[in-house]
Design an enzyme around this catalytic site. Structure first.
Site, short mmCIF file in Angstrom:
data_model
loop_
_atom_site.label_atom_id
_atom_site.label_comp_id
_atom_site.label_asym_id
_atom_site.label_seq_id
_atom_site.Cartn_x
_atom_site.Cartn_y
_atom_site.Cartn_z
N LEU A 1 -5.28 9.28 7.60
CA LEU A 1 -6.56 8.57 7.66
C LEU A 1 -6.34 7.12 7.27
CD1 LEU A 1 -8.93 11.30 6.21
CD2 LEU A 1 -8.93 10.39 8.55
N LYS B 1 -9.03 -0.58 -6.12
CA LYS B 1 -9.10 0.10 -4.82
C LYS B 1 -10.45 0.79 -4.67
CE LYS B 1 -7.78 1.95 -0.93
NZ LYS B 1 -6.74 2.91 -0.64
N HIS C 1 1.61 5.36 -1.74
CA HIS C 1 1.31 6.53 -2.57
C HIS C 1 2.64 7.13 -3.01
CE1 HIS C 1 -2.92 6.63 -1.12
NE2 HIS C 1 -2.36 6.12 -0.03
N HIS D 1 0.87 -1.21 0.00
CA HIS D 1 0.00 0.00 0.00
C HIS D 1 0.89 1.24 0.00
CE1 HIS D 1 -3.86 2.14 1.43
NE2 HIS D 1 -2.99 3.08 1.12
N ALA E 1 -4.42 14.83 5.09
CA ALA E 1 -4.13 13.56 5.77
C ALA E 1 -3.06 12.81 5.00
CB ALA E 1 -5.40 12.73 5.85
N HIS F 1 -4.81 -0.59 5.66
CA HIS F 1 -4.39 0.16 6.85
C HIS F 1 -5.36 0.01 8.02
CE1 HIS F 1 -7.06 2.86 4.78
NE2 HIS F 1 -6.15 3.36 3.98
N HIS G 1 -10.56 1.01 1.45
CA HIS G 1 -10.41 2.01 2.50
C HIS G 1 -11.68 1.90 3.34
CE1 HIS G 1 -8.86 5.96 4.11
NE2 HIS G 1 -10.06 5.85 4.66
N ASP H 1 1.32 2.63 3.53
CA ASP H 1 0.47 3.81 3.30
C ASP H 1 1.30 5.09 3.40
OD1 ASP H 1 -1.80 5.25 2.68
OD2 ASP H 1 -2.56 5.27 4.74
N HIS I 1 2.86 14.59 1.47
CA HIS I 1 2.26 15.87 1.08
C HIS I 1 3.30 16.94 1.33
CE1 HIS I 1 -1.96 14.51 0.74
NE2 HIS I 1 -1.68 13.72 1.75
N ASN J 1 -4.96 7.23 -6.34
CA ASN J 1 -5.71 8.47 -6.04
C ASN J 1 -4.93 9.72 -6.45
OD1 ASN J 1 -3.84 7.98 -3.95
ND2 ASN J 1 -5.07 9.08 -2.43
N ARG K 1 2.54 9.53 -5.73
CA ARG K 1 2.21 10.81 -6.40
C ARG K 1 2.75 10.87 -7.82
NH1 ARG K 1 -1.26 10.83 -2.27
NH2 ARG K 1 -0.44 11.67 -0.35
C1 NCD Z 1 -3.69 9.06 1.76
C2 NCD Z 1 -3.17 10.09 0.75
O1 NCD Z 1 -2.68 11.13 1.18
O2 NCD Z 1 -3.25 9.82 -0.46
N1 NCD Z 1 -3.78 9.69 3.04
C3 NCD Z 1 -3.77 9.08 4.23
O3 NCD Z 1 -3.96 9.75 5.24
N2 NCD Z 1 -3.55 7.78 4.36
C4 NCD Z 1 -4.97 8.48 1.30
C5 NCD Z 1 -5.39 7.24 2.08
O4 NCD Z 1 -4.79 6.19 1.93
O5 NCD Z 1 -6.32 7.34 2.90
ZN ZN Z 2 -3.35 5.09 1.39
#
Ligand code: NCD
Ligand code: ZN
Length: 355
Positions: free
Chosen positions: A229, A109, A22, A20, A273, A184, A146, A257, A261, A48, A24
């Site tokens: 989150l 997802k 991200h 899992h 988040a 998560h 999620h 996860d 950011h 996402n 970007r």
């Molecule tokens: C994730 C994100 O920033 O893309 N944020 C998070 O708090 N985990 C999205 C997600 O997995 O919920």
């Molecule tokens: Zn995530």
């Protein structure tokens, strides 16, 4: 917590995968990806993006951008991104089937609409995707969920438990052979859901949910870099996650996860988040398993259970973790004035990776 003194000082495991993640796009992708690719062989790439990855064409293009962002040398050049389909109210079973057969999709997802970052195009009613679930069950395609309700009347700390009651129990009852990952997981209810279900139901567990509880969000003031989150829960839930992760059960496996950011987007009136844990994720997991006296189960959690669930071989390579010092980087520039802050920035960890 100090580890039991008879714990080993080194441990060799299959090269891990991150189920899992991200990463970007653009400058952020180029900055964060090498941290994951340094350690992990494969990663389930979350879809996402601002323009969500909803079609095989978008997934193929994104996959190429990820491969192009990899460093040319070393283990990172062997990194394999596994793409996921962002489910919407409009997703059709035929497109999923075709993309899965072609090897574009590793999984799909499900974001409940407005549950988290980048979920505005998510699913408005998770019980309505029956044709999608039917097809995924038939072809053995994993459904990654999620698991939080978005109902503003439900307390934010109860959203996972309520999602299980309202949706998950029904989905797994109606589609008993569907492969489901509760992503998560953060609560004892989530752990119990996974443990009690005899079918192909699993959960990923992040490093940060094994380490912080909800008090950490307010330690001495509000801590935006500890906000994600699902939000961290009470201590009793964290302890239950640690028990599940370190139990040796193949129903629980590694998913960081890691969700970077820009600092300005987190330290804001309405901060995003997401916790960026990629730079030291594996060292953090090793610390937790050490503290729990369960290093012998780290390979199941990080190297074997995930591939088994996805129907893949474990990686052929191995890595060795050893007691030693790893300094978590401080803020990392992403170009222009912007930077990203890792989880535990500046802190020294007591495990290191030796290839
Ligand atoms: C994730 C994100 O920033 O893309 N944020 C998070 O708090 N985990 C999205 C997600 O997995 O919920
Ligand atoms: Zn995530």
């Amino acid at each position: 917590m100090s580890p039991p003194s008879d714990n080993p000082d080194t441990i060799t495991i299959h090269r891990p995968d991150d189920w899992h993640l991200h990463v970007r796009d653009g400058a952020m992708l180029k900055t964060v990806l090498p941290y994951t690719a340094r350690v992990f062989a494969r990663a389930i790439i979350m879809p996402n993006l601002p323009d969500p990855v909803t079609t095989p064409a978008k997934a193929g293009a994104y996959r190429r951008r990820i491969l192009d962002a990899l460093p040319d040398e070393g283990v990172a050049s062997r990194f394999l991104p596994l793409m996921t389909c962002y489910l919407t109210d409009e997703t059709g079973p035929a497109m999923l089937e075709e993309g899965f057969a072609d090897g574009v999709w590793a999984a799909a997802k499900l974001y409940p609409a407005h549950a988290t970052t980048g979920s505005a195009d998510g699913v408005t009613d998770p019980l309505k995707l029956t044709a999608v679930y039917e097809k995924m069950q038939e072809i053995g395609m994993p459904l990654l969920i999620h698991g939080e309700v978005t109902d503003p009347d439900v307390d934010i700390f109860d959203r996972e438990a309520v999602f299980i009651e309202r949706y998950l129990n029904r989905i797994v009852r109606d589609f008993p052979s569907l492969k489901v990952v509760l992503e998560h997981v953060t609560t004892r209810e989530g752990v119990a859901f996974v443990e009690d279900h005899s079918g192909p139901v699993a959960a990923t567990i992040t490093a940060h949910h094994l380490i912080i509880n909800r008090n950490a969000l307010f330690e001495g003031g509000i801590r935006p870099h500890r906000y994600c989150l699902p939000v961290a829960k009470r201590e009793e839930h964290r302890l239950e996650l640690r028990r599940a992760a370190t139990s040796g059960s193949p129903k629980f496996f590694l998913g960081t996860d890691s969700a970077p950011h820009a600092i300005g987007d987190k330290e804001a009136d309405c901060g995003c988040a997401g916790i960026f844990s990629a730079p030291t994720a594996m060292e953090l997991y090793a610390r937790v398993f050490d503290e729990e006296g369960a290093l012998e189960h780290l390979d199941t959690f990080a190297g074997q259970a995930g591939p088994a669930f996805y129907g893949l071989e474990p990686n052929h390579e191995h890595i060795t973790l050893a007691r030693g010092e790893t300094v978590t980087p401080g803020n990392i520039d992403i170009g222009g004035e912007a930077a990203v802050q890792p989880f535990g920035a500046g802190r020294t960890l007591n495990w290191e990776i030796r290839d």
